[in-house]
Design an enzyme around this catalytic site. Sequence first.
Site, PDB file in Angstrom:
ATOM      1  N   CYS A   1      36.884  27.675  31.482  1.00 11.08           N
ATOM      2  CA  CYS A   1      36.909  26.514  32.375  1.00 11.08           C
ATOM      3  C   CYS A   1      37.576  26.827  33.707  1.00 11.08           C
ATOM      4  O   CYS A   1      38.647  26.299  34.026  1.00 11.08           O
ATOM      5  CB  CYS A   1      37.626  25.374  31.671  1.00 11.08           C
ATOM      6  SG  CYS A   1      36.842  25.037  30.103  1.00 11.08           S
TER       7      CYS A   1
ATOM      8  N   ARG B   1      40.703  55.697  34.890  1.00 10.92           N
ATOM      9  CA  ARG B   1      39.330  55.197  35.043  1.00 10.92           C
ATOM     10  C   ARG B   1      38.276  56.305  34.953  1.00 10.92           C
ATOM     11  O   ARG B   1      37.247  56.144  34.307  1.00 10.92           O
ATOM     12  CB  ARG B   1      39.215  54.506  36.396  1.00 10.92           C
ATOM     13  CG  ARG B   1      37.921  53.757  36.610  1.00 10.92           C
ATOM     14  CD  ARG B   1      37.761  53.327  38.080  1.00 10.92           C
ATOM     15  NE  ARG B   1      38.945  52.809  38.684  1.00 10.92           N
ATOM     16  CZ  ARG B   1      39.273  51.503  38.740  1.00 10.92           C
ATOM     17  NH1 ARG B   1      38.458  50.595  38.263  1.00 10.92           N
ATOM     18  NH2 ARG B   1      40.401  51.122  39.302  1.00 10.92           N
TER      19      ARG B   1
END
Length: 426
Positions: free
Chosen positions: A356, A289
């Site tokens: 969804c 990271r």
Amino acid sequence: MSKPHHLPGHPHIARRDGELHVEGRPLSALAQEFGTPLFVYSRQWMLDALAAYQRGFEGRDAMICYAIKANSSLGVLRVFAEAGCGFDIVSGGELSRVLAAGADPSRVIFSGVGKTRAEMRQALEAGIACFNVESEAELDVLDEVAREQPGRRAGVSIRINPNVDPKTHPYISTGLKGNKFGVAHDRAVAIYRHAASLAGLQVLGIDCHIGSQITESAPYLEALERVLDLVEAIEAAGVPLHHLDFGGGLGIDYNGDTPPAADALWKQLLARLDARGFGGRRLIVEPGRSLVGNAGVCVTEVLYLKPGEEKNFCIVDAAMNDLPRPAMYQAFHQIVPVVERAAAAAVSYDVVGPICESGDWIGRDRTLQVATGDRLAVLSAGAYCMAMASNYNTRGRAAEVLVSGSHATLIRRRETLDDQLLAERF
Ligand code: LLP
């Protein structure tokens, strides 16, 4: 042109004449050319982040191995390979990627709890530097695989679980007793004795990795002391260790986080290593990271504004399949307009994607001045975004652009429906 305003914590992202730029390139033009959602990375940010580690280890025998799981796109790997960086991989696929990007296999280490025999063979044939072994069972399998290849021995380091709390999200803390990673501290000496007795293996070092998005030095210092205690015990038992690998985990600034800089952290750790007489050992780190996280933004377009009974929704064309961190870890990513729109009303929105699921959100309760068709930039999107992207809802994965100064290169084209259907049959 007016003076650029750099976003706090993002030295390679600036607003010029109201428009967001990554290095010398305006994001609107890139979005226009390549479509959205679009990941845009600053090459200079990556090189500067690597340079902080290189400064930290100046004059030492150290190997910085970029943990490519954070962002394994070939164009990103190429930047690090050209800068002489080593790589930390966790699969045969990742090995193929680093080799394709031009990595030197003698600077590649292989981590992970579930390496298969096929992956071990592939890595041995490639001539990688070291396997970071995570269990006794894995040691025995690696020994068998190495003995299939006459004259070859597999270099090994054993991952120790130092039982240190890195004070981060439970899903990304890895060095506690209850985690699946590493071998228990009190079994370590016996396991090293066993490893040293296996003809297919050559014991090289010891490693640990305590977690990710760590923003304090204390957990590192604590882990370091525990690892050094073990090194003393293992060497006293007659097994010399050539290198010490302290893993990755250093955090980045997502929203006012204040992790130590890599060079400042290592100044502290090296002082302890020197004090205990280990400063001259070969040192390895596996940052992911902190080498790519704030190099990247994800540009997304506002599809609809939807006032709700309790909340207002800003529905954008990026979703949890592109940016999974909020859904998975409740992670916070700043969201800013690409072009400032002073005329629109400031409204509090949940910024959500088209998928969804109610879990498909990118930011909650964000005050934005936006209209349909505007573009937003999701910041700190260089690490664990594209690398964790999926095709959920049959959405093609986004395109990626690498910016260097005023130069922009498409390093991954947008995934098409044909790409997705290629592997499938009735
Ligand atoms: N070494 C090992 C053995 C690891 O497991 C990891 C990350 C690293 C190095 C690199 O850690 P970093 O420097 O990137 O913190 N998807 C999560 C993060 C998962 C980290 C997994 N292991 C997230 O988005 O926050």
